[in-house]
Design a protein around this motif. Sequence first.
Motif: not given
Length: 463
Positions: A88-97
């Motif tokens: 979940g961390f990776e999904e949210r971080a990469r999406f917002m980037i």
Amino acid sequence: MSAVQKTISPIDNTVYVERPYASATEISQTLERAAAAQKEWRRVPVAERARILSRFVDEFLKGKDRHAEDITRQMGRPITQSPGEMRGFEERARFMINLAPEALADTLYTDKPGFTRVLHREALGVVFIVAPWNYPYLTSVNGVVPALMAGNAVILKHSAQTPLCAEDFQAALDAAGLPKGVFQTLVLTHDDTAKVIAAPQVAYCNFTGSVAGGHAVQQAALGKFMGLGLELGGKDPAYVRADANLDHAVENLVDGAMFNSGQCCCAIERIYVHESLYDKFVDGFVDLTRKYKLGNPLDSATNLGPMVRTSAAEFVRGQIDAAVKQGAKALVDPALFPANKPGTPYLAPQVLVNVDHSMSVMSEESFGPVIGIMKVKNDAEAVKLMNDSKYGLTAALWTMDEKAAREIGDQLETGTVYMNRCDYLDPALAWVGVKDSGRGATLSRVGYEMLTRPKSFHFRTQI
């Protein structure tokens, strides 16, 4: 007060982490460094910020197994479930980037000859993030990554239950090459947290926690005009319509109520079921709940760990006992869960029927593995009961009729309406609450609007 913050593991009630509280001098220096670093960071192009933050994600995930185990040891989630937070961390971080270049881009208006008109989004300055323990990396990343991508400096104060999460962020951001001072962490008392909020260097505070905590944050910010993002309590409802897929509803709602021992911001805490499905739904829900294994979260066979602390478990036990005294019926025998012991954080899951809204378990946030289920006659009754709450974070509908779901959803006083799912944050959508669930938003394009201010350029180019 002790000069040392101690993290007590709910697994065995031992001290897992000790960290000294920041001194007044350290706090002052951190604020000054952040303000100075932000002036340079805001000038870094968005594309370069994206490269650094993408490296941060890569660096952080190198230690994902260790981070997952730290979650379990600090707050008690089963070891087989903690790795999901890394995904979940990776999904949210990469999406917002990836969203940042579009969300932060200037809007240029060209319909007036002789004028240049630009709507620009400008970083706020120093953003102070106060993060909770229940999803320590997910709740942090919601604020940290977009705040940095928007050109702000960030100071992160993590929960006393999960201090290693802040340290893990710092190490990964340092390894990624983020300039010094742009991201820093502090270990703070409640009083010092209020002082940081009130500090002139801080332009915005993102807080996730209790309603009482949200009021304390607002009080601390009263002396200045600053932005606040507050994600507070919830008593999230679900409604199972007559046309629902019963098996799917049972499976998803048991998970939505019991995952992480019910300690989720958007956990399902009350369920309303159409009378035509009520008996079968309750039977299926109880049967599946009885199959959980409560125990040591380091055991791979455990799928229900302890609550975060004994006082939290005792609060839920008190809600259950009070409801039963008021006429509720408890359908799960705690004896099926040998690890269940009063006076400890280990609490058996419970399903209650014959409940109503006069009971605390149906009106006050439980944040534990307990659910109350009520029978309803129709959509109108369900909507009335779902809205009969001082909270409004999410609401979930189980139906095969999307049109009906939208019509019902339009009547619900909540930040997010789900259909045939629950307990999930989509980073493309704003995460927002109403009523006592808070204000402001994280994630999505709207999240970037919270972390920036509009600035207009109105130039006459022909004279």
